[in-house]
Design an enzyme around this catalytic site. Structure first.
Site: not given
Length: 364
Positions: A80, A222, A342, A182, A224
């Site tokens: 990101e 990440d 975050d 990502y 997810n």
């Protein structure tokens, strides 16, 4: 979600013993950016979803720089980035370069360039894979004394091609590959940019793993998805989560994106088929409520205190016995150690391989 000052080097570190050279890129034979062979290999890694790299540089750079100086990673994988690729409107994009097409973008590029030229980041070569707009994107920072042999920006290992939204950077070293991804969010509905996109992604990951089994892999980023109930703070909350009351027709797709039965099942199958080991869970069998999650919800609202482990280091089984540590560096519901994002940084440290082990890893 990126070179010329003298780097800060820890005493007795490999970088202190051997000078780090600039990552001079040279064209390979049509399959990626190829680098000179380097006998030393990285052993300390960090991954972090920055949730806008520019914002982190503007607002949280001092504390993040200290974290990097203290841990001293050989490789830093960022997700990101949220910076647009170079190329004016209607022109081809250069997804490896930050855009400077407007005054604002030029200023933002200068901010990032200065930050990445300052200690300790001046000691790293930087590769970008950027989206067309301020969305998604990845970056890979590698110490200049550990230059990868080749760098790709897609799962197909094709020269110059980048994945949509800059979701992949693949670095090939002498004895292993490192994949920074990502992974796309599953979303809430069976639509092209939600369930369907994630299913296609998972299928392509499995195909990639099957095609690249000739060399051990470190897959980080990440991803997810939270694999098991132990990987979320409130399993029932996440399992029953809805968006505006909508319930998908297939119960396997119900729940918080990243915690649906469908995603978790595919993720488990991917780990098994790719013969991968979840480095963190390999060392940490029990749930750790304070420091066992990499993503934390907004401290204000219904997601306060709701946390997930969706950032990983997955390593090939051949590397399992070399895992020294794998840690998540955020704590509690107030996002301590998250450096403004975050997500918190996750680190992996491997022991140095023996000569016999290196030979076996390459031959296997």
């Amino acid at each position: 979600m990126k070179r010329f000052f003298k780097p800060i080097e820890k005493e007795n570190s490999p970088a202190a013993k051997k000078p780090c050279l600039s990552p001079e890129k040279r064209d390979g034979d049509g399959d990626g950016v190829e680098e000179e062979k380097n006998q030393n290999e990285p052993s300390k890694f960090m991954t972090w979803n920055a949730n806008s790299f520019l914002l982190r540089v503007k607002n949280d750079w001092s504390q993040f720089s200290k974290f990097v100086s203290d841990f001293d990673p050989d490789v830093i994988a960022i997700q990101e980035v949220r910076m647009p690729a170079a190329g004016g409107k209607g022109k081809p994009k250069n997804h490896e370069e930050l855009s400077d097409d407007t005054k604002v973008l030029r200023e933002e590029k200068q901010i990032l360039t200065r930050a990445l030229s300052s200690p300790p980041f001046g000691n790293y070569g930087v590769w970008w894979s950027l989206a067309d707009s301020k969305y998604a994107g990845t970056a890979l920072l590698v110490k200049k004394c550990f230059k990868p042999r080749k760098v790709y920006f897609n799962l197909d290992k094709l020269a110059s091609k980048h994945e949509p939204d800059g979701r992949v950077i693949l670095a090939e070293f002498e004895t292993f590959r490192l994949l920074n991804t990502y992974s796309p969010n599953n979303g809430w509905k069976d639509e092209e940019n939600a369930f369907q996109r994630r299913r296609k992604w998972d299928k392509r990951i499995v195909e990639f793993l099957n095609k690249t089994s000739d060399k051990p892999l470190i897959w980080c980023g990440d991803l997810n998805v939270s694999h098991e109930e132990i990987d979320v703070s409130h399993p029932e909350f996440f399992a029953t989560a809805k968006l505006n009351g909508y319930v998908p027709p297939n119960k396997e797709d119900c729940g918080q994106p990243g915690f649906t039965p469908s995603e978790r099942g595919r993720f488990g199958a991917t780990i098994k088929e790719g013969r991968l080991v979840d480095a963190y869970r390999y060392l940490h069998k029990e749930q750790e409520m304070e420091s066992g999650f990499s993503w934390s919800g907004n401290p204000i609202g219904k997601y306060r205190g709701k946390r997930m482990r969706i950032d990983y280091f997955l390593v090939s089984e051949q590397l399992k016995d070399r895992i020294v540590s794998c840690k998540m560096h955020g704590r509690g519901i107030e996002l301590e150690g998250f450096h403004g994002s975050d997500h918190c940084p996750v680190t992996l440290e491997l022991s140095k391989p023996s000569s016999e082990m290196e030979q076996n890893q390459v031959s296997n």
